[in-house]
Design a protein around this motif. Structure first.
Motif, mmCIF file in Angstrom:
data_model
loop_
_atom_site.group_PDB
_atom_site.id
_atom_site.type_symbol
_atom_site.label_atom_id
_atom_site.label_comp_id
_atom_site.label_asym_id
_atom_site.label_seq_id
_atom_site.Cartn_x
_atom_site.Cartn_y
_atom_site.Cartn_z
ATOM 1 N N CYS A 50 0.808 -1.228 0.000
ATOM 2 C CA CYS A 50 0.000 0.000 0.000
ATOM 3 C C CYS A 50 0.838 1.273 0.000
ATOM 4 C CB CYS A 50 -0.935 0.008 1.205
ATOM 5 S SG CYS A 50 -2.263 -1.205 1.061
ATOM 6 N N GLY A 51 2.118 1.129 -0.184
ATOM 7 C CA GLY A 51 2.986 2.299 -0.246
ATOM 8 C C GLY A 51 4.432 1.877 -0.218
ATOM 9 N N PRO A 52 5.318 2.743 -0.707
ATOM 10 C CA PRO A 52 6.738 2.392 -0.733
ATOM 11 C C PRO A 52 7.363 2.341 0.657
ATOM 12 C CG PRO A 52 6.414 4.657 -1.472
ATOM 13 C CD PRO A 52 5.054 4.054 -1.289
ATOM 14 N N THR A 53 6.727 2.980 1.626
ATOM 15 C CA THR A 53 7.229 2.996 3.002
ATOM 16 C C THR A 53 6.066 2.755 3.960
ATOM 17 O OG1 THR A 53 6.806 5.359 3.301
ATOM 18 C CG2 THR A 53 8.975 4.748 2.396
ATOM 19 N N ARG A 54 6.400 2.450 5.188
ATOM 20 C CA ARG A 54 5.375 2.271 6.213
ATOM 21 C C ARG A 54 4.588 3.564 6.391
ATOM 22 N NH1 ARG A 54 2.351 -1.068 6.991
ATOM 23 N NH2 ARG A 54 0.832 0.556 7.146
ATOM 24 N N GLU A 55 5.284 4.701 6.365
ATOM 25 C CA GLU A 55 4.618 5.991 6.567
ATOM 26 C C GLU A 55 3.577 6.243 5.474
ATOM 27 O OE1 GLU A 55 8.053 5.571 6.646
ATOM 28 O OE2 GLU A 55 8.066 5.551 8.838
ATOM 29 N N ALA A 68 -8.507 -1.334 7.769
ATOM 30 C CA ALA A 68 -7.128 -1.460 7.295
ATOM 31 C C ALA A 68 -6.230 -1.693 8.507
ATOM 32 C CB ALA A 68 -6.699 -0.202 6.554
ATOM 33 N N SER A 69 -5.274 -2.593 8.337
ATOM 34 C CA SER A 69 -4.319 -2.859 9.418
ATOM 35 C C SER A 69 -2.971 -3.214 8.816
ATOM 36 C CB SER A 69 -4.821 -3.991 10.324
ATOM 37 O OG SER A 69 -5.009 -5.178 9.576
ATOM 38 N N VAL A 70 -1.954 -3.079 9.619
ATOM 39 C CA VAL A 70 -0.598 -3.409 9.199
ATOM 40 C C VAL A 70 -0.466 -4.928 9.133
ATOM 41 C CG1 VAL A 70 1.841 -3.241 9.832
ATOM 42 C CG2 VAL A 70 0.299 -1.321 10.295
ATOM 43 N N MET A 71 0.071 -5.433 8.035
ATOM 44 C CA MET A 71 0.261 -6.889 7.911
ATOM 45 C C MET A 71 1.381 -7.354 8.831
ATOM 46 S SD MET A 71 -0.192 -8.019 3.949
ATOM 47 C CE MET A 71 0.059 -9.744 4.375
ATOM 48 N N ALA A 72 1.200 -8.516 9.405
ATOM 49 C CA ALA A 72 2.228 -9.115 10.238
ATOM 50 C C ALA A 72 3.467 -9.396 9.390
ATOM 51 C CB ALA A 72 1.713 -10.406 10.855
ATOM 52 N N TYR A 73 4.612 -9.259 9.989
ATOM 53 C CA TYR A 73 5.918 -9.595 9.411
ATOM 54 C C TYR A 73 6.391 -8.645 8.316
ATOM 55 C CZ TYR A 73 4.614 -13.871 11.808
ATOM 56 O OH TYR A 73 4.180 -14.763 12.748
ATOM 57 N N ILE A 74 5.537 -8.284 7.356
ATOM 58 C CA ILE A 74 5.997 -7.456 6.235
ATOM 59 C C ILE A 74 5.398 -6.057 6.249
ATOM 60 C CG2 ILE A 74 6.552 -9.407 4.750
ATOM 61 C CD1 ILE A 74 3.907 -8.934 3.279
ATOM 62 N N GLY A 75 4.630 -5.736 7.268
ATOM 63 C CA GLY A 75 4.003 -4.422 7.364
ATOM 64 C C GLY A 75 4.997 -3.281 7.355
ATOM 65 N N ARG A 76 6.167 -3.496 7.896
ATOM 66 C CA ARG A 76 7.151 -2.421 7.946
ATOM 67 C C ARG A 76 7.620 -2.003 6.556
ATOM 68 N NH1 ARG A 76 9.748 -7.032 9.649
ATOM 69 N NH2 ARG A 76 11.680 -7.595 8.570
#
Length: 117
Positions: A50-55, A68-76
Motif C-alpha cells: 500500500c505504499g513504498p514505506t510504512r509511513e 485497514a491494518s498493518v500486515m504481520a511480518y511485512i508491514g514495515r
C-alpha cells in the motif's frame, strides 16, 4: 465484492498467476513475487503493498481505521491488510490491487517484467 471477484481482478493483470505457498492460502504473483495475499476463500481481507514505506501505507490506517491494518511480518515494508466488503469502496480496493501490482512489477528485473497490456 467477493473473494472470487477480487481473485479474478488479480489474475487479469499481465503475467499474474495464482500460487498456494502455504496450504489453503492463495496468493497472486507476478514473476516470482507476491502482489496480493488472498488467504482462503473465507478470508475477509486482502494483503497488498500500500505504499513504498510504512509511513505512506499508514494513510490507509488513518482513512479506514476499522478496515485497514498493518500486515504481520511485512508491514514495515508498506504492506497492509484491507477488509473486503467493509467501509473501503470496491473501486478503491481494486485500485489498491492495481497499485500493489504496479509496485511489485516495478521492482522486478526488466527481463522478468510482463509485457504491458
Amino acid at each position: 465484492m467477493t473473494w472470487d471477484e477480487l481473485l479474478g481482478h488479480c489474475l487479469a493483470k499481465p503475467g499474474a498467476w495464482q500460487d498456494e505457498p502455504w496450504e489453503g492460502d492463495a496468493v497472486v504473483k507476478v514473476g516470482s513475487k507476491i502482489f496480493a495475499f488472498l488467504g482462503s476463500e473465507s478470508a475477509l481481507a486482502v494483503g497488498l503493498k500500500c505504499g513504498p514505506t510504512r509511513e505512506a501505507a499508514d494513510e490507509w490506517l488513518l482513512r479506514y481505521p476499522d478496515d485497514a491494518s498493518v500486515m504481520a511480518y511485512i508491514g514495515r515494508f508498506g504492506w497492509n491488510s484491507l477488509q473486503i466488503g467493509g467501509a473501503i469502496p470496491d473501486e478503491e480496493l481494486l485500485d489498491a490491487v492495481d497499485a500493489s501490482y504496479d509496485a511489485v512489477v516495478s521492482k522486478l528485473p526488466k527481463k522478468d517484467r510482463p509485457p504491458a497490456s
